[in-house]
Design a protein around this motif. Structure first.
Motif, PDB file in Angstrom:
ATOM      1  N   ARG A 227       0.619  -1.795  -0.029  1.00 19.35           N
ATOM      2  CA  ARG A 227       0.153  -0.247  -0.224  1.00 19.35           C
ATOM      3  C   ARG A 227       0.705   1.344  -0.251  1.00 19.35           C
ATOM      4  O   ARG A 227       0.334   2.482  -0.787  1.00 19.35           O
ATOM      5  CB  ARG A 227      -1.173   0.005   1.067  1.00 19.35           C
ATOM      6  N   GLU A 228       2.444   1.542   0.752  1.00 17.94           N
ATOM      7  CA  GLU A 228       2.636   2.501   0.309  1.00 17.94           C
ATOM      8  C   GLU A 228       3.770   2.892  -0.516  1.00 17.94           C
ATOM      9  O   GLU A 228       3.582   4.014  -1.017  1.00 17.94           O
ATOM     10  CB  GLU A 228       4.240   1.980   1.564  1.00 17.94           C
ATOM     11  N   ILE A 229       3.578   1.456  -1.500  1.00 23.50           N
ATOM     12  CA  ILE A 229       4.351   1.985  -2.694  1.00 23.50           C
ATOM     13  C   ILE A 229       2.819   2.549  -3.978  1.00 23.50           C
ATOM     14  O   ILE A 229       3.277   3.882  -4.629  1.00 23.50           O
ATOM     15  CB  ILE A 229       4.379   0.533  -3.287  1.00 23.50           C
ATOM     16  N   GLY A 230       1.307   2.400  -3.097  1.00 22.20           N
ATOM     17  CA  GLY A 230       0.528   3.254  -3.751  1.00 22.20           C
ATOM     18  C   GLY A 230       0.415   3.235  -5.675  1.00 22.20           C
ATOM     19  O   GLY A 230       0.428   3.707  -5.638  1.00 22.20           O
ATOM     20  N   ALA A 231       0.459   2.485  -5.521  1.00 21.95           N
ATOM     21  CA  ALA A 231       0.727   1.303  -7.456  1.00 21.95           C
ATOM     22  C   ALA A 231      -0.364   0.985  -8.049  1.00 21.95           C
ATOM     23  O   ALA A 231      -2.138   1.155  -7.388  1.00 21.95           O
ATOM     24  CB  ALA A 231       0.990  -0.072  -7.333  1.00 21.95           C
ATOM     25  N   ASP A 232      -0.433   1.027  -9.517  1.00 20.29           N
ATOM     26  CA  ASP A 232      -2.367   1.236  -9.895  1.00 20.29           C
ATOM     27  C   ASP A 232      -2.643  -0.638 -10.122  1.00 20.29           C
ATOM     28  O   ASP A 232      -3.910  -0.722 -10.469  1.00 20.29           O
ATOM     29  CB  ASP A 232      -1.927   1.433 -10.916  1.00 20.29           C
ATOM     30  N   GLY A 233      -1.734  -1.418 -10.369  1.00 22.40           N
ATOM     31  CA  GLY A 233      -1.990  -2.636 -10.211  1.00 22.40           C
ATOM     32  C   GLY A 233      -0.887  -3.799  -9.199  1.00 22.40           C
ATOM     33  O   GLY A 233      -0.194  -3.143  -9.123  1.00 22.40           O
ATOM     34  N   PHE A 234      -1.540  -4.964  -9.278  1.00 17.07           N
ATOM     35  CA  PHE A 234      -0.741  -5.830  -8.692  1.00 17.07           C
ATOM     36  C   PHE A 234      -0.336  -6.566  -9.280  1.00 17.07           C
ATOM     37  O   PHE A 234      -1.282  -7.429 -10.502  1.00 17.07           O
ATOM     38  CB  PHE A 234      -1.775  -6.376  -7.505  1.00 17.07           C
ATOM     39  N   PHE A 235       0.556  -7.683  -9.365  1.00 19.94           N
ATOM     40  CA  PHE A 235       1.553  -8.348  -9.860  1.00 19.94           C
ATOM     41  C   PHE A 235       1.705 -10.204  -9.113  1.00 19.94           C
ATOM     42  O   PHE A 235       2.405  -9.333  -8.259  1.00 19.94           O
ATOM     43  CB  PHE A 235       2.013  -8.276 -11.472  1.00 19.94           C
ATOM     44  N   LEU A 236       1.346 -11.653  -9.845  1.00 18.92           N
ATOM     45  CA  LEU A 236       1.910 -11.872  -9.026  1.00 18.92           C
ATOM     46  C   LEU A 236       2.982 -12.884  -9.746  1.00 18.92           C
ATOM     47  O   LEU A 236       2.383 -14.165 -10.733  1.00 18.92           O
ATOM     48  CB  LEU A 236       1.087 -12.990  -8.164  1.00 18.92           C
ATOM     49  N   SER A 237       3.703 -13.017  -9.649  1.00 17.13           N
ATOM     50  CA  SER A 237       4.887 -14.199 -10.517  1.00 17.13           C
ATOM     51  C   SER A 237       4.880 -15.552 -10.241  1.00 17.13           C
ATOM     52  O   SER A 237       4.734 -15.885  -9.847  1.00 17.13           O
ATOM     53  CB  SER A 237       6.145 -13.770 -10.136  1.00 17.13           C
ATOM     54  N   ASN A 238       5.847 -15.761 -12.013  1.00 13.77           N
ATOM     55  CA  ASN A 238       5.733 -17.474 -11.457  1.00 13.77           C
ATOM     56  C   ASN A 238       7.083 -17.471 -10.320  1.00 13.77           C
ATOM     57  O   ASN A 238       7.611 -16.713  -9.397  1.00 13.77           O
ATOM     58  CB  ASN A 238       6.757 -17.868 -12.773  1.00 13.77           C
ATOM     59  N   GLY A 239       7.429 -18.877 -10.392  1.00 12.57           N
ATOM     60  CA  GLY A 239       8.030 -19.199  -9.838  1.00 12.57           C
ATOM     61  C   GLY A 239       8.050 -21.148  -8.903  1.00 12.57           C
ATOM     62  O   GLY A 239       7.213 -22.017  -9.572  1.00 12.57           O
ATOM     63  N   PRO A 240       9.499 -21.952  -8.420  1.00 12.10           N
ATOM     64  CA  PRO A 240       9.193 -22.947  -7.869  1.00 12.10           C
ATOM     65  C   PRO A 240       8.658 -22.826  -6.141  1.00 12.10           C
ATOM     66  O   PRO A 240       7.740 -22.326  -5.583  1.00 12.10           O
ATOM     67  CB  PRO A 240      10.878 -23.016  -7.863  1.00 12.10           C
ATOM     68  N   GLY A 241       8.186 -24.216  -6.541  1.00 12.90           N
ATOM     69  CA  GLY A 241       7.829 -25.207  -4.663  1.00 12.90           C
ATOM     70  C   GLY A 241       6.418 -25.796  -4.520  1.00 12.90           C
ATOM     71  O   GLY A 241       5.717 -24.943  -6.352  1.00 12.90           O
ATOM     72  N   ASP A 242       5.950 -26.206  -3.819  1.00 11.91           N
ATOM     73  CA  ASP A 242       4.603 -26.154  -3.794  1.00 11.91           C
ATOM     74  C   ASP A 242       3.604 -24.800  -3.096  1.00 11.91           C
ATOM     75  O   ASP A 242       3.756 -24.046  -2.453  1.00 11.91           O
ATOM     76  CB  ASP A 242       4.606 -26.983  -2.866  1.00 11.91           C
ATOM     77  N   PRO A 243       2.517 -24.487  -4.339  1.00  7.51           N
ATOM     78  CA  PRO A 243       1.822 -23.396  -3.653  1.00  7.51           C
ATOM     79  C   PRO A 243       0.806 -23.654  -2.118  1.00  7.51           C
ATOM     80  O   PRO A 243       0.676 -22.590  -1.718  1.00  7.51           O
ATOM     81  CB  PRO A 243       1.480 -23.485  -4.517  1.00  7.51           C
ATOM     82  N   ALA A 244       0.505 -24.805  -1.825  1.00  6.58           N
ATOM     83  CA  ALA A 244       0.458 -25.194  -0.707  1.00  6.58           C
ATOM     84  C   ALA A 244       1.208 -24.794   0.546  1.00  6.58           C
ATOM     85  O   ALA A 244       0.490 -24.204   1.999  1.00  6.58           O
ATOM     86  CB  ALA A 244      -0.070 -26.590  -0.399  1.00  6.58           C
ATOM     87  N   THR A 245       2.509 -24.503  -0.182  1.00  2.00           N
ATOM     88  CA  THR A 245       2.925 -23.431   1.378  1.00  2.00           C
ATOM     89  C   THR A 245       3.592 -22.219   1.333  1.00  2.00           C
ATOM     90  O   THR A 245       3.958 -21.771   2.606  1.00  2.00           O
ATOM     91  CB  THR A 245       4.311 -24.039   1.600  1.00  2.00           C
ATOM     92  N   ALA A 246       2.601 -21.406   0.641  1.00  2.00           N
ATOM     93  CA  ALA A 246       2.786 -20.055   0.236  1.00  2.00           C
ATOM     94  C   ALA A 246       1.602 -19.525   1.302  1.00  2.00           C
ATOM     95  O   ALA A 246       1.172 -18.640   0.610  1.00  2.00           O
ATOM     96  CB  ALA A 246       2.599 -19.610  -1.205  1.00  2.00           C
ATOM     97  N   ASP A 247       1.535 -20.266   2.126  1.00  2.00           N
ATOM     98  CA  ASP A 247       0.155 -19.344   2.804  1.00  2.00           C
ATOM     99  C   ASP A 247       0.295 -17.519   3.341  1.00  2.00           C
ATOM    100  O   ASP A 247      -0.605 -16.954   3.389  1.00  2.00           O
ATOM    101  CB  ASP A 247       0.255 -19.807   4.052  1.00  2.00           C
ATOM    102  N   SER A 248       1.716 -17.295   3.663  1.00  2.00           N
ATOM    103  CA  SER A 248       1.899 -15.603   3.841  1.00  2.00           C
ATOM    104  C   SER A 248       1.441 -15.056   2.596  1.00  2.00           C
ATOM    105  O   SER A 248       1.053 -13.390   2.252  1.00  2.00           O
ATOM    106  CB  SER A 248       3.294 -15.570   4.105  1.00  2.00           C
ATOM    107  N   VAL A 249       2.092 -15.029   1.188  1.00  2.00           N
ATOM    108  CA  VAL A 249       1.238 -14.597   0.184  1.00  2.00           C
ATOM    109  C   VAL A 249      -0.024 -14.552  -0.704  1.00  2.00           C
ATOM    110  O   VAL A 249      -0.185 -13.760  -0.686  1.00  2.00           O
ATOM    111  CB  VAL A 249       2.171 -15.161  -1.054  1.00  2.00           C
ATOM    112  N   VAL A 250      -0.422 -15.759  -0.109  1.00  2.00           N
ATOM    113  CA  VAL A 250      -1.893 -16.027   0.160  1.00  2.00           C
ATOM    114  C   VAL A 250      -2.410 -14.912   0.575  1.00  2.00           C
ATOM    115  O   VAL A 250      -3.439 -14.098   0.203  1.00  2.00           O
ATOM    116  CB  VAL A 250      -2.483 -17.480   0.675  1.00  2.00           C
ATOM    117  N   ARG A 251      -2.357 -14.695   1.484  1.00  2.00           N
ATOM    118  CA  ARG A 251      -3.013 -13.669   2.830  1.00  2.00           C
ATOM    119  C   ARG A 251      -2.929 -12.045   2.013  1.00  2.00           C
ATOM    120  O   ARG A 251      -3.357 -11.534   2.144  1.00  2.00           O
ATOM    121  CB  ARG A 251      -2.003 -13.840   3.979  1.00  2.00           C
ATOM    122  N   LEU A 252      -1.640 -12.180   2.054  1.00  2.00           N
ATOM    123  CA  LEU A 252      -1.511 -10.939   1.300  1.00  2.00           C
ATOM    124  C   LEU A 252      -1.732 -10.616  -0.449  1.00  2.00           C
ATOM    125  O   LEU A 252      -2.380  -9.400  -0.830  1.00  2.00           O
ATOM    126  CB  LEU A 252       0.489 -10.960   0.774  1.00  2.00           C
TER     127      LEU A 252
END
Length: 384
Positions: A227-252
């Motif tokens: 929110r501090e950046i105040g951007a117009d849009g939000f993007f989620l990139s590619n990446g490795p690993g099991d998505p079931a472990t990415a709880d913090s990014v899911v909350r974000l």
């Protein structure tokens, strides 16, 4: 010319493929996967999504175009190409080209693998390896050469003792630590926060060509930082690993969705958005990796030939609509080969994602229009 060291590709089920050392000599462990791309091995080897994976190339000969300083898909922590690296755990090929014949090459693949200490193997029957992985599924593996070679039982034990890709939390291992900014080409029209879960270098370039300033932030970024950046849009990139472990990014992602910020996701980002919308994920038998995978967009019937690299997928069926805390959503895309979910979106068009790579280095470019679709969302937000 000296004879190369003997080498072995060992799978966790005890299957062994013997060949010659290629690249660095030693030992490497990872998940054995195969990639059907006939070109673009440099982009594949430097893609952070391949972290902790031993890539088996289906192309019969590899190394023809050598290595150059321009086609890397990884960047250093500050966004520069100076520290670009190979993220693969290892590389297995059939026939190594004896020379690099591209005018753009400033070295050979073998030399670069040795420089970066990436262990590989050549002169194996990669068709047999791929058939085995298609039948049994992707599995733990290791490449061994030089002093790392031992009896088969010992090598299999080393392979089996490594952690599984299921449950692996890897995005933080490939993400930028401090963040960086990629400036737009020409006048800035908009700005976007891009969460680096293993972002490829071509993605910010695709935004920049459309006049979008990209604020790349670490995978650990918080909603306050976004929110501090105040951007117009939000993007989620590619990446490795099991998505079931990415709880913090899911909350974000859930918090950003709650703010109503236009959102776009690619590959791992598709799985993160899907989880934020309430969908589950699962590990695929052998995944999708290559440059020739057909995807159906169900609203239009349009088929795109796509670049892909994923071993996990979202649960769902083609065209399925479902309720989420942020409104109704739909499974927008599926793979024409096997029906795997390849995209989801909110029906109000405030957020969408795809499992494949529209930035597509080294191609194809059928899906590049999705960046323009995201630009349209940004236009709507500001009333243009």
């Amino acid at each position: 010319m000296s004879k190369p060291d003997a080498a072995a590709l060992v799978l966790e089920d005890g299957r062994v493929f013997r060949g010659a050392a290629y690249g660095a000599v030693g030992q490497t462990l990872g998940e054995a996967v195969f990639c059907t791309g006939m070109t673009g091995y440099q982009e594949t080897l430097t893609d952070p999504s391949y972290h902790r994976q031993i890539v088996v190339a289906t192309a019969p000969q590899v190394g023809n175009t050598g290595w150059n300083g321009e086609d890397n898909e990884s960047v250093g922590p500050d966004g520069s190409a100076n520290d670009a690296k190979m993220w693969v755990a290892g590389f297995a090929i059939r026939d190594a080209s004896r020379r690099a014949s591209s005018w753009r090459a400033n070295g050979t693949l073998d030399e670069e693998m040795r420089r970066q200490d990436v262990v590989g193997i050549a002169e194996i029957d990669t068709r047999a390896v791929v058939r085995h992985l298609r039948t049994r599924g992707s599995m733990k593996a290791g490449i061994f050469s030089g002093d790392a070679l031992a009896d088969v039982d010992t090598l299999v034990e080393r392979v089996q003792s490594q952690p599984s890709m299921a449950g692996a939390d890897l995005a933080g291992e490939v993400s930028t630590t401090s963040g960086y900014v990629v400036e737009p080409e020409g006048e800035a029209r908009y700005s976007v926060v891009a969460v680096d879960l293993g972002i490829k270098s071509n993605t910010p370039r695709m935004f920049a060509r459309r006049g979008i300033r990209v604020h790349v932030v670490p995978a650990t970024a918080t909603i306050d930082q976004v929110r501090e950046i105040g951007a117009d849009g939000f993007f989620l990139s590619n990446g490795p690993g099991d998505p079931a472990t990415a709880d913090s990014v899911v909350r974000l992602t859930e918090e950003v969705l709650g703010d109503g910020t236009p959102m776009f996701g690619i590959c791992f980002g598709n799985q993160i958005l899907g989880r934020a919308l309430g969908r589950g994920t699962y590990k695929m038998k052998f995944g999708h990796r290559g440059l020739n995978i057909p995807v159906i967009e169900h609203e239009t019937g349009r088929i795109a030939i796509t670049s892909q690299n994923h071993g996990f997928a979202l649960e769902g069926e083609a065209g399925e609509e479902f309720d989420t805390p942020f409104g109704r959503a739909i499974v927008s895309h599926t793979c024409a080969n096997d029906g795997v979910v390849e995209g989801v979106r909110l029906l109000d068009d405030s957020a969408f994602s795809v499992q494949y790579h529209p930035e597509a280095a080294a191609g194809p470019h059928d899906a590049e229009y999705l960046f323009d679709r995201f630009l349209t969302l940004l236009d709507k937000k500001v009333g243009k």
